[in-house]
Design an enzyme around this catalytic site. Structure first.
Site, mmCIF file in Angstrom:
data_model
loop_
_atom_site.group_PDB
_atom_site.id
_atom_site.type_symbol
_atom_site.label_atom_id
_atom_site.label_comp_id
_atom_site.label_asym_id
_atom_site.label_seq_id
_atom_site.Cartn_x
_atom_site.Cartn_y
_atom_site.Cartn_z
ATOM 1 N N GLU A 351 0.814 -1.227 0.000
ATOM 2 C CA GLU A 351 0.000 0.000 0.000
ATOM 3 C C GLU A 351 0.846 1.275 0.000
ATOM 4 O O GLU A 351 0.611 2.212 0.748
ATOM 5 C CB GLU A 351 -0.981 -0.026 1.178
ATOM 6 C CG GLU A 351 -1.961 -1.189 1.060
ATOM 7 C CD GLU A 351 -2.903 -1.354 2.245
ATOM 8 O OE1 GLU A 351 -2.747 -0.618 3.244
ATOM 9 O OE2 GLU A 351 -3.781 -2.226 2.184
ATOM 10 N N GLU A 463 -6.614 -9.610 -2.700
ATOM 11 C CA GLU A 463 -7.323 -9.637 -1.414
ATOM 12 C C GLU A 463 -8.830 -9.436 -1.643
ATOM 13 O O GLU A 463 -9.448 -8.529 -1.089
ATOM 14 C CB GLU A 463 -6.789 -8.552 -0.471
ATOM 15 C CG GLU A 463 -5.316 -8.665 -0.152
ATOM 16 C CD GLU A 463 -4.835 -7.610 0.830
ATOM 17 O OE1 GLU A 463 -5.660 -7.068 1.607
ATOM 18 O OE2 GLU A 463 -3.619 -7.311 0.829
#
Length: 592
Positions: A351, A463
């Protein structure tokens, strides 16, 4: 010339039909083409412009209006190509506009080419209704001196007219637009296209020829094919309960997941939790051993996390950069070398589009340097960027596809310069695919994947999660199918809520119901059934020793060839890989 192209596209659409049980369904071919490059000339308009009138501005500004204050002007490039410039803008949304009718439930694929008069700015496309509501269709980073492709889309949740607008916060720049397209698809057309693409990229035609030891054709040979592994990897996040819950462990194996990632157990804050220098890999070691014993590939998740909230508890966020640099190198060597050669992927810097902890401390090339060091320590795994909202939320400008591509290019170019231009990092594009409750924007999702796919790196949905809400299971199935059907997506990992947690937002099993699958769990089972054929396929050879041509799912197969007359038998393993051409397999029988 542009007008002729427009007419040809629409004539083409009128001629393209598929017949299904007597009903005529218009078969509109989806255009996957996209580019992350800023080009001297824009590509031709997609779909002939779709429902956009005068999409290439052959007729100047006809059919186009000004939204808000400002003006629009017809301009011409050096090569003679016409485009429109929005000038004298006062508000972000001021500029070029066209009113179109959208229909509830339809998906709209959008594309346009954008340039600005100076600098570099984010440009968004919005579809505004008269009552003030709007649908956000995507963004791009536009630059001076070249054309950037804005590819996006919307799913209409109402029927009515909307004003197509291009927006940027900098009102000092002129916004130049060319080759605008808005193509509607019905849900049935969208699904038919998915099925067509799956048939092309997830299956392959295979034909056998059986001969004896003298290379003579064998007639009547019986060929049995049993699929042992799916060619398209589908997996699920795993947590430490797999070590102490027999039922959870048995469910994981029975679910036939071919890949996994550990939820927390490889992260820095887990392996070096409470005390600096006191590492404990007991749990991830045991989990990895379990996976290897059951032929489950493991994605390493993760080496570092750029969010300051998710650092080891002992790490002072105000740490001196020199000290942090030493800790980073120690962590890299510790975890990468420990699992060297045993992982298929690493999420290297998690991220790092939304967060910048390491960049703020160690400089703008911190992520790029960590990717380079990871590769130097272990050359086997593909090195992934991994972030959320890139394909889920068109309004999140932090991780928009254009920013993702820009960051990825920076990492790649940094390593090229570091290695004197001789080597390319084995990069991967990780798209978390964590969807909020409600109708996902599948037109935008596909467009975002198209855009990033043009870079040529493997894409994984890493995810996959659909938050709790109405139609959760239905939306999850549609997200998975959208990913599975896209040619550039090479694997999917589902990231459910742990069944052992108190709040189950997306559980696949219910431990209070003896590990019975939930509606979302049924969706996963259905997809895996589609990927992995449970019944053996039996075929025979003709007088020339050839079998009929069969269509097989990609994957690994055990093949048994028997000839009843000669009592001969041969067994072999076959891997069916992606290729447009048919696969020809020659089998020579052994005599007993």
């Amino acid at each position: 010339m542009k007008f002729i192209t427009f007419l040809l596209w629409h004539a083409f659409f009128l001629l393209l039909f598929s017949y299904n049980n007597g009903a005529i369904i218009q078969a509109l071919k989806y255009d996957y083409s996209a580019t992350t490059e800023c080009l001297e000339e824009a590509w031709k308009v997609q779909y002939g412009g779709g429902i956009i009138q005068n999409p290439e501005f052959d007729d100047g500004i006809e059919e186009w209006t000004v939204f808000g204050p400002g003006r629009i002007q017809e301009r011409v490039t050096k090569s003679g190509n016409k485009f429109i410039a929005a000038i004298n803008r006062t508000h972000p949304s001021d500029g070029l506009s066209q009113r179109v009718l959208i229909e509830s439930g339809k998906l709209y694929a959008f594309s346009a080419w954008i340039q600005i008069s100076e600098g570099s700015e984010i440009i968004a496309v919005k579809f505004r209704s008269p009552c003030g509501k709007y649908l956000h269709g995507g963004t791009v980073i536009a630059e001076q001196g070249c054309w950037s492709m804005l590819k996006g889309g919307i799913v209409a949740n109402f029927t009515g007219t909307v004003d197509l607008t291009f927006e940027t916060n900098n009102t000092c720049v002129e916004v130049w637009v060319d080759n605008v397209s808005l193509q509607p698809f019905t849900k049935k057309q969208w699904r038919l296209h998915q099925e067509s693409t799956i048939a092309k990229v997830r299956k392959r035609k295979v034909k056998f020829q059986v001969t004896d030891k003298k290379n003579a054709a064998v007639r009547g040979a019986k060929i049995t094919l049993k699929q042992t592994k799916a060619g398209f990897p589908v997996g699920c996040e795993m947590n430490l309960n797999v070590l102490n819950s027999t039922k959870y462990r048995d469910w994981f194996i029975a679910s036939r997941f071919s890949v996994t990632a550990f939820g927390n157990e490889m992260k820095w804050y887990f392996t070096e939790e409470k005390t600096r220098g006191k590492e404990n890999y007991t749990i991830p070691d045991a989990m990895l051993q379990f996976c290897e014993q059951n032929n489950i590939d493991v994605r390493g998740h993760n080496i570092f996390w750029d969010d300051p909230k998710y650092q080891p508890t002992w790490l002072n966020l105000n740490i001196n950069p020199k000290k942090l640099e030493k800790l980073v190198e120690k962590r890299l060597k510790s975890v990468v070398l420990r699992y060297k050669g045993r992982l298929i992927h690493w999420d290297v810097m998690n991220e790092n589009l939304h967060f910048r902890f390491y960049e703020n401390k160690l400089g703008k090339n911190a992520s790029a340097e960590i990717y380079a060091r990871t590769y130097e320590l272990d050359q086997k795994p593909i090195l992934f960027m991994n972030d959320y909202s890139t394909i889920e939320d068109s309004e999140d400008e932090e991780s928009m596809p254009a920013k993702y591509a820009k960051k990825l290019k920076r990492v790649v170019s940094y390593y090229k310069e570091r290695s004197s231009g001789n080597k390319m990092l084995p990069m991967g594009i990780g798209l978390e695919s964590r969807f909020a409750p409600g109708q996902p924007n599948f037109a935008y999702m596909r467009a975002g994947i198209d855009y990033l796919a043009s870079m040529g790196f493997p894409i994984w949905l890493t995810e996959v999660f659909v938050d709790k809400g109405a139609n959760q299971a239905e939306y999850l199935e549609e997200v998975l199918r959208e990913g599975y059907s896209h040619p550039a997506v090479k694997g999917i990992v589902i990231w459910p809520t742990s069944p052992f947690s108190k709040e189950c937002k997306m559980c696949l099993i219910d431990i209070d119901q003896d590990f019975k699958t939930t509606p979302t769990g049924d969706v996963i089972d259905k997809l895996i059934e589609e990927l992995l054929s449970s019944k053996p396929l039996k075929i025979s050879t003709n007088g020339h020793g050839f079998s009929e041509e069969v269509v097989l799912l990609l994957g690994d197969y055990e093949v048994t060839v028997r000839h009843p007359e000669s009592n001969s038998c041969t067994k072999l393993k076959l891997k069916v890989t992606e290729d447009k051409s048919a696969m020809f397999v020659n089998v020579q029988l052994d005599n007993n």
